[in-house]
Scaffold this motif. Sequence first.
Motif, PDB file in Angstrom:
ATOM      1  N   ALA A  45       0.843  -1.208   0.000  1.00  0.00           N
ATOM      2  CA  ALA A  45       0.000   0.000   0.000  1.00  0.00           C
ATOM      3  C   ALA A  45       0.873   1.251   0.000  1.00  0.00           C
ATOM      4  N   THR A  46       1.953   1.214   0.748  1.00  0.00           N
ATOM      5  CA  THR A  46       2.873   2.357   0.781  1.00  0.00           C
ATOM      6  C   THR A  46       3.500   2.572  -0.590  1.00  0.00           C
ATOM      7  N   LEU A  47       3.941   1.482  -1.223  1.00  0.00           N
ATOM      8  CA  LEU A  47       4.504   1.589  -2.568  1.00  0.00           C
ATOM      9  C   LEU A  47       3.475   2.126  -3.557  1.00  0.00           C
ATOM     10  N   ARG A  48       2.236   1.623  -3.453  1.00  0.00           N
ATOM     11  CA  ARG A  48       1.177   2.090  -4.346  1.00  0.00           C
ATOM     12  C   ARG A  48       0.930   3.583  -4.153  1.00  0.00           C
ATOM     13  N   ASP A  49       0.846   4.021  -2.898  1.00  0.00           N
ATOM     14  CA  ASP A  49       0.594   5.433  -2.616  1.00  0.00           C
ATOM     15  C   ASP A  49       1.732   6.312  -3.142  1.00  0.00           C
ATOM     16  N   ALA A  50       2.970   5.834  -2.991  1.00  0.00           N
ATOM     17  CA  ALA A  50       4.113   6.595  -3.517  1.00  0.00           C
ATOM     18  C   ALA A  50       4.048   6.647  -5.043  1.00  0.00           C
ATOM     19  N   HIS A  51       3.655   5.540  -5.651  1.00  0.00           N
ATOM     20  CA  HIS A  51       3.544   5.506  -7.108  1.00  0.00           C
ATOM     21  C   HIS A  51       2.437   6.426  -7.588  1.00  0.00           C
ATOM     22  N   VAL A  52       1.318   6.447  -6.887  1.00  0.00           N
ATOM     23  CA  VAL A  52       0.202   7.327  -7.255  1.00  0.00           C
ATOM     24  C   VAL A  52       0.630   8.793  -7.149  1.00  0.00           C
ATOM     25  N   ALA A  53       1.359   9.129  -6.100  1.00  0.00           N
ATOM     26  CA  ALA A  53       1.834  10.510  -5.938  1.00  0.00           C
ATOM     27  C   ALA A  53       2.799  10.873  -7.064  1.00  0.00           C
ATOM     28  N   GLN A  54       3.693   9.934  -7.418  1.00  0.00           N
ATOM     29  CA  GLN A  54       4.637  10.173  -8.503  1.00  0.00           C
ATOM     30  C   GLN A  54       3.896  10.318  -9.829  1.00  0.00           C
ATOM     31  N   LEU A  55       2.905   9.475 -10.021  1.00  0.00           N
ATOM     32  CA  LEU A  55       2.103   9.513 -11.239  1.00  0.00           C
ATOM     33  C   LEU A  55       1.371  10.855 -11.360  1.00  0.00           C
ATOM     34  N   LEU A  85       1.771  -0.847 -14.668  1.00  0.00           N
ATOM     35  CA  LEU A  85       2.362  -0.958 -13.329  1.00  0.00           C
ATOM     36  C   LEU A  85       1.278  -0.877 -12.251  1.00  0.00           C
ATOM     37  N   GLN A  86       0.324   0.000 -12.446  1.00  0.00           N
ATOM     38  CA  GLN A  86      -0.783   0.109 -11.481  1.00  0.00           C
ATOM     39  C   GLN A  86      -1.601  -1.178 -11.440  1.00  0.00           C
ATOM     40  N   HIS A  87      -1.854  -1.781 -12.572  1.00  0.00           N
ATOM     41  CA  HIS A  87      -2.597  -3.044 -12.621  1.00  0.00           C
ATOM     42  C   HIS A  87      -1.811  -4.158 -11.924  1.00  0.00           C
ATOM     43  N   ALA A  88      -0.508  -4.171 -12.153  1.00  0.00           N
ATOM     44  CA  ALA A  88       0.344  -5.172 -11.505  1.00  0.00           C
ATOM     45  C   ALA A  88       0.310  -4.982  -9.981  1.00  0.00           C
ATOM     46  N   GLN A  89       0.361  -3.718  -9.571  1.00  0.00           N
ATOM     47  CA  GLN A  89       0.296  -3.433  -8.128  1.00  0.00           C
ATOM     48  C   GLN A  89      -1.058  -3.840  -7.549  1.00  0.00           C
ATOM     49  N   ALA A  90      -2.130  -3.602  -8.294  1.00  0.00           N
ATOM     50  CA  ALA A  90      -3.467  -3.985  -7.826  1.00  0.00           C
ATOM     51  C   ALA A  90      -3.565  -5.509  -7.708  1.00  0.00           C
ATOM     52  N   ALA A  91      -2.992  -6.225  -8.667  1.00  0.00           N
ATOM     53  CA  ALA A  91      -2.995  -7.688  -8.608  1.00  0.00           C
ATOM     54  C   ALA A  91      -2.185  -8.172  -7.408  1.00  0.00           C
ATOM     55  N   GLU A  92      -1.066  -7.522  -7.147  1.00  0.00           N
ATOM     56  CA  GLU A  92      -0.249  -7.882  -5.978  1.00  0.00           C
ATOM     57  C   GLU A  92      -1.008  -7.611  -4.681  1.00  0.00           C
ATOM     58  N   MET A  93      -1.752  -6.539  -4.642  1.00  0.00           N
ATOM     59  CA  MET A  93      -2.555  -6.215  -3.452  1.00  0.00           C
ATOM     60  C   MET A  93      -3.637  -7.274  -3.237  1.00  0.00           C
ATOM     61  N   LEU A  94      -4.262  -7.717  -4.338  1.00  0.00           N
ATOM     62  CA  LEU A  94      -5.269  -8.770  -4.221  1.00  0.00           C
ATOM     63  C   LEU A  94      -4.640 -10.072  -3.728  1.00  0.00           C
ATOM     64  N   ALA A  95      -3.468 -10.399  -4.255  1.00  0.00           N
ATOM     65  CA  ALA A  95      -2.765 -11.614  -3.818  1.00  0.00           C
ATOM     66  C   ALA A  95      -2.382 -11.488  -2.342  1.00  0.00           C
TER      67      ALA A  95
END
Length: 150
Positions: A42-52, A71-81
């Motif tokens: 979640a922290t990585l996703r939030d940092a990526h969203v801010a960068q995006l 990359l966002q889709h991959a992160q979402a899949a990782e979050m689901l996993a």
Amino acid sequence: MKPFSLARILQLAERRAEGLSRAVKLAHGIWLRTRGRQVQLATLRDAHVAQLASQLRDGVSAAQLQEMNRLQHAQAAEMLAAQAAIDAAHRDWQARLAEWIQVEQRVKALRLLEQRHRAQAAIQQRRSEQREHDELVELTHHQNDGRWAR
């Protein structure tokens, strides 16, 4: 005094409870680590969203946007996993905990039976000692009565 007939069963149940206790602690640790991994993601996703968001303000090409989207889709899949791993670890922990509780209740019941057995044995021992004492007193009285009669 007869030995407690269920002593071996109690001993085995105590050993099993100890083993299950360790398994419960291990499963709980695994569950906590899976939750920690989700927090990292979640922290990585939030940092990526801010960068995006910053990059989008500056403007990006379509290829870059596609890569960011992938990359966002991959992160979402990782979050689901990660959430699935958390759920599985939680179920495993709860199942082990329920089994340990059941075994621990059995141990408590066996300990109570052992305690009752010891209490009953102590009562029988006191009764036996009292009987012996009473017989000795009666024997002493009969001997003394015989001496006084002469």
